[in-house]
Scaffold this motif. Structure first.
Motif, PDB file in Angstrom:
ATOM      1  N   GLY A 115       0.836  -1.194   0.000  1.00  0.00           N
ATOM      2  CA  GLY A 115       0.000   0.000   0.000  1.00  0.00           C
ATOM      3  C   GLY A 115       0.869   1.241   0.000  1.00  0.00           C
ATOM      4  O   GLY A 115       2.093   1.163   0.112  1.00  0.00           O
ATOM      5  N   ALA A 116       0.241   2.367  -0.167  1.00  0.00           N
ATOM      6  CA  ALA A 116       0.953   3.644  -0.152  1.00  0.00           C
ATOM      7  C   ALA A 116       0.046   4.709   0.442  1.00  0.00           C
ATOM      8  O   ALA A 116      -1.162   4.709   0.196  1.00  0.00           O
ATOM      9  CB  ALA A 116       1.353   4.043  -1.575  1.00  0.00           C
ATOM     10  N   PHE A 117       0.638   5.568   1.237  1.00  0.00           N
ATOM     11  CA  PHE A 117      -0.115   6.692   1.778  1.00  0.00           C
ATOM     12  C   PHE A 117      -0.247   7.743   0.687  1.00  0.00           C
ATOM     13  O   PHE A 117       0.644   7.907  -0.140  1.00  0.00           O
ATOM     14  CB  PHE A 117       0.585   7.273   3.014  1.00  0.00           C
ATOM     15  CG  PHE A 117       0.588   6.313   4.168  1.00  0.00           C
ATOM     16  CD1 PHE A 117      -0.573   6.071   4.885  1.00  0.00           C
ATOM     17  CD2 PHE A 117       1.741   5.643   4.515  1.00  0.00           C
ATOM     18  CE1 PHE A 117      -0.578   5.177   5.939  1.00  0.00           C
ATOM     19  CE2 PHE A 117       1.746   4.747   5.581  1.00  0.00           C
ATOM     20  CZ  PHE A 117       0.593   4.514   6.290  1.00  0.00           C
ATOM     21  N   ILE A 118      -1.396   8.409   0.658  1.00  0.00           N
ATOM     22  CA  ILE A 118      -1.648   9.432  -0.352  1.00  0.00           C
ATOM     23  C   ILE A 118      -1.964  10.749   0.343  1.00  0.00           C
ATOM     24  O   ILE A 118      -2.263  10.785   1.542  1.00  0.00           O
ATOM     25  CB  ILE A 118      -2.798   9.029  -1.316  1.00  0.00           C
ATOM     26  CG1 ILE A 118      -4.120   8.840  -0.558  1.00  0.00           C
ATOM     27  CG2 ILE A 118      -2.426   7.777  -2.098  1.00  0.00           C
ATOM     28  CD1 ILE A 118      -5.332   8.601  -1.449  1.00  0.00           C
ATOM     29  N   SER A 119      -1.960  11.820  -0.436  1.00  0.00           N
ATOM     30  CA  SER A 119      -2.260  13.139   0.106  1.00  0.00           C
ATOM     31  C   SER A 119      -3.768  13.310   0.272  1.00  0.00           C
ATOM     32  O   SER A 119      -4.571  12.578  -0.323  1.00  0.00           O
ATOM     33  CB  SER A 119      -1.727  14.224  -0.835  1.00  0.00           C
ATOM     34  OG  SER A 119      -2.500  14.239  -2.028  1.00  0.00           O
ATOM     35  N   LEU A 120      -4.125  14.315   1.044  1.00  0.00           N
ATOM     36  CA  LEU A 120      -5.537  14.658   1.210  1.00  0.00           C
ATOM     37  C   LEU A 120      -6.137  15.070  -0.129  1.00  0.00           C
ATOM     38  O   LEU A 120      -7.278  14.711  -0.444  1.00  0.00           O
ATOM     39  CB  LEU A 120      -5.689  15.786   2.237  1.00  0.00           C
ATOM     40  CG  LEU A 120      -7.099  16.326   2.446  1.00  0.00           C
ATOM     41  CD1 LEU A 120      -8.058  15.220   2.880  1.00  0.00           C
ATOM     42  CD2 LEU A 120      -7.078  17.462   3.454  1.00  0.00           C
ATOM     43  N   ASP A 121      -5.368  15.798  -0.941  1.00  0.00           N
ATOM     44  CA  ASP A 121      -5.866  16.195  -2.258  1.00  0.00           C
ATOM     45  C   ASP A 121      -6.193  14.976  -3.120  1.00  0.00           C
ATOM     46  O   ASP A 121      -7.222  14.945  -3.794  1.00  0.00           O
ATOM     47  CB  ASP A 121      -4.845  17.077  -2.994  1.00  0.00           C
ATOM     48  CG  ASP A 121      -4.790  18.491  -2.436  1.00  0.00           C
ATOM     49  OD1 ASP A 121      -5.734  18.895  -1.721  1.00  0.00           O
ATOM     50  OD2 ASP A 121      -3.794  19.184  -2.711  1.00  0.00           O
ATOM     51  N   GLU A 122      -5.316  13.972  -3.116  1.00  0.00           N
ATOM     52  CA  GLU A 122      -5.565  12.751  -3.898  1.00  0.00           C
ATOM     53  C   GLU A 122      -6.799  12.027  -3.378  1.00  0.00           C
ATOM     54  O   GLU A 122      -7.639  11.562  -4.154  1.00  0.00           O
ATOM     55  CB  GLU A 122      -4.340  11.833  -3.859  1.00  0.00           C
ATOM     56  CG  GLU A 122      -4.503  10.561  -4.645  1.00  0.00           C
ATOM     57  CD  GLU A 122      -4.508  10.732  -6.154  1.00  0.00           C
ATOM     58  OE1 GLU A 122      -4.781   9.735  -6.851  1.00  0.00           O
ATOM     59  OE2 GLU A 122      -4.250  11.837  -6.647  1.00  0.00           O
ATOM     60  N   MET A 123      -6.937  11.933  -2.059  1.00  0.00           N
ATOM     61  CA  MET A 123      -8.119  11.294  -1.485  1.00  0.00           C
ATOM     62  C   MET A 123      -9.383  12.031  -1.912  1.00  0.00           C
ATOM     63  O   MET A 123     -10.371  11.413  -2.315  1.00  0.00           O
ATOM     64  CB  MET A 123      -8.036  11.269   0.034  1.00  0.00           C
ATOM     65  CG  MET A 123      -9.277  10.703   0.694  1.00  0.00           C
ATOM     66  SD  MET A 123      -9.270  11.008   2.461  1.00  0.00           S
ATOM     67  CE  MET A 123     -10.973  10.673   2.845  1.00  0.00           C
TER      68      MET A 123
END
Length: 140
Positions: free
Chosen positions: A14-22
């Motif tokens: 998995g990978a953490f994403i930014s709030l913008d991407e979410m």
């Protein structure tokens, strides 16, 4: 049978994403399901408790978590099909860890691991149980 080779599943998949991407991804989903919203049946997300997630991942051999999408056919006569997210633990080889009473004929890669294996369902749906938007002046 799948043409995809079996590969190990690392515990850090998995990978953490930014709030913008979410925000972009969830908006795309909501826009794609706008017709469901008009009937009041659009489920944006499901929330599961920490204790249940830890219990699921504490099963012997578990290195990851897989989420299946499902639909519960109308069982209470209201005419609404209920969206579900079903969580199962996964071993390092990519196999679902499922109770031994699970039939052998299932989706590719599903294997029984033991009579006590757990399958998690019954999360709390959003929008009924969503984050409340922050307002200016709200505490962090």
């Amino acid at each position: 049978m799948s043409d995809f080779p079996k590969r190990p599943i690392p515990s850090d998949t998995g990978a953490f994403i930014s709030l913008d991407e979410m925000t972009t991804l969830t908006k795309n989903h909501d826009d794609d399901h706008v017709n469901q919203k008009s009937f009041g049946t659009h489920v944006k997300a499901m929330c599961f408790g920490k204790d249940k997630i830890i219990e699921l991942l504490d099963q012997p051999g578990a290195t990851a978590l897989r989420i299946y999408y499902g639909i519960k056919i109308d069982t209470d006569g209201d005419g609404i099909k209920e969206k579900k997210m079903i969580l199962v633990a996964v071993d390092e080889h990519g196999n679902d860890i499922l109770p031994s009473e699970t039939p052998a004929s299932g989706p590719e890669g599903i294997v029984a691991k033991g009579a006590m294996a757990l399958i998690l369902d019954s999360g709390m749906p959003c929008p009924e149980y969503c984050s409340k938007p922050k307002k200016p002046g709200d505490p962090d």
